[in-house]
Scaffold this motif. Sequence first.
Motif, PDB file in Angstrom:
ATOM      1  N   ASP A  48     146.299  86.929  74.777  1.00  0.00           N
ATOM      2  CA  ASP A  48     145.639  85.754  74.193  1.00  0.00           C
ATOM      3  C   ASP A  48     144.475  85.296  75.069  1.00  0.00           C
ATOM      4  O   ASP A  48     143.407  84.897  74.565  1.00  0.00           O
ATOM      5  N   LEU A  97     140.424  78.718  57.120  1.00  0.00           N
ATOM      6  CA  LEU A  97     141.416  78.623  58.206  1.00  0.00           C
ATOM      7  C   LEU A  97     140.898  77.735  59.324  1.00  0.00           C
ATOM      8  O   LEU A  97     139.698  77.683  59.594  1.00  0.00           O
ATOM      9  N   GLN A 102     146.223  82.211  65.936  1.00  0.00           N
ATOM     10  CA  GLN A 102     147.252  82.317  64.907  1.00  0.00           C
ATOM     11  C   GLN A 102     147.501  83.778  64.579  1.00  0.00           C
ATOM     12  O   GLN A 102     146.658  84.637  64.839  1.00  0.00           O
ATOM     13  N   THR A 103     148.688  84.031  64.055  1.00  0.00           N
ATOM     14  CA  THR A 103     149.065  85.393  63.666  1.00  0.00           C
ATOM     15  C   THR A 103     149.015  85.488  62.152  1.00  0.00           C
ATOM     16  O   THR A 103     149.634  84.675  61.449  1.00  0.00           O
ATOM     17  N   LEU A 104     148.268  86.501  61.654  1.00  0.00           N
ATOM     18  CA  LEU A 104     148.070  86.649  60.214  1.00  0.00           C
ATOM     19  C   LEU A 104     148.519  88.022  59.757  1.00  0.00           C
ATOM     20  O   LEU A 104     148.455  89.005  60.519  1.00  0.00           O
ATOM     21  N   ARG A 112     146.630  89.294  65.575  1.00  0.00           N
ATOM     22  CA  ARG A 112     146.503  88.067  66.354  1.00  0.00           C
ATOM     23  C   ARG A 112     145.039  87.667  66.300  1.00  0.00           C
ATOM     24  O   ARG A 112     144.157  88.430  66.740  1.00  0.00           O
TER      25      ARG A 112
END
Length: 453
Positions: A48, A97, A102-104, A112
């Motif tokens: 991240d 968004l 965020q995880t999609l 990620r």
Amino acid sequence: MDGRQIKHTHSLQRKLNHWITFTTLIFVTIAGILSGGIAFYEARDLQDNILQEVARLVRINQLTENKIHNDDNEEESIIIQRLGSQLASQLQIPNTLEDGLQTLRINDEDWRVLILTQPSSTQRFLVAQQTELRDEIAWNSSLNVFFPILLLAIITLIIINLIIRSAFKPLKKLAANLDKRDGTKLNPLPETNMLEEVAPFLLSINGLLARTQQNIQKQQRFIADAAHELRTPVAALSILSENIQNASTEEDRKQRQRLLQQGLERLRLLVAQLLDLARLQSDYTGPKEMVSFNKIVQDAITELYSLAEAKQIDLGISHQEQLSVLNQGNGLSQLVNNAIDNAIRYTPNGGTINVSLYAEEGNAIFRVEDTGSGVPEEELELIFEPFYRTQGNSQPGNGLGLAISLEIARNLGGHITLLNRDNGGIQFQYLQSQNISQNLSTRPLSSAVNNLN
């Protein structure tokens, strides 16, 4: 060890190894899971941070819409694109968004994604990376942490096993020392350079060896004394039997026959007492039953009253309560008879013997007090030894009565006390618990010999 084969059902060394291994594996597993989990999430946080660093470079216009490639693995690329782009090669993500990580789920793949808005315009862009790649990196980090811990645990277990083996060597050395000895060597084992944990065990063994040696010496003295005691009457009987043949008259022959019969009776009594003592010392385990202590005492007085009457001794019961106790064979009868018989023998003519039987604090107490001359203090400790007779003792007997009484008391869980009375004479006291459960199990006897205050 002398050719003996012992089936080992338990091993302390093996048990220690098993428990230490089991405990270590549990802690290693817990530590591995915790460390691996921490490493896993730290690796994901690092990914991240990489996305955030790439986004920072985009915001300051040092990176443009593109892919950051990994030459070794195409799947490890980081995608940078503007939101709302219609290029087929780009990720189709709606512009609605919110900013942030965020995880999609995109095209059946997890991504990620970090979405940001340029500070100088309303242009929005994203930085994305496949989750599968991130998880693989995180798992590799976890394994890199776990395997060194596992290796360290294995090395530690090997070292602990060697230490335990070394710690048990003194016990094996001690066993080898004992095994080399024959049955006649009962001297204590060396106590120097011994581990603190082994020392109590060694001291107990030395104590057992000392007690065994004392018992053997005691048995040897007993055998020697018994042989001496038997040799004298047997020799006398041999002479008497020869003299019968040389009798000059019928009256002389009858007199010598009476002497022979008396000698045979004394020999029979001696052999019977020797057998009784040997049987009692061999931990006799005959059946026990409840009996009337009063009847045993009354029968003994009735049987021995004629001996007391012949010496004009006042023999009677001064105090009596109705008591029942456990008995084994005729043990109590022998004990009571021996106590009263000794009192009669050593009480001078015209003396007094008081017998009492009563209960006190759950115990049955049988007591015989006489007005004899007592026993020298230095001999009170020895009077229970087989064949021991006090100095200057002219009374008939072989010195086995009190030794037999002591063994009877031990088998019944009782306690004998022999005291010199202040006003002269001896007090013989026998104490036995009236609790059946205590008397059913044989307990060691302690005989007390003190002055009566």
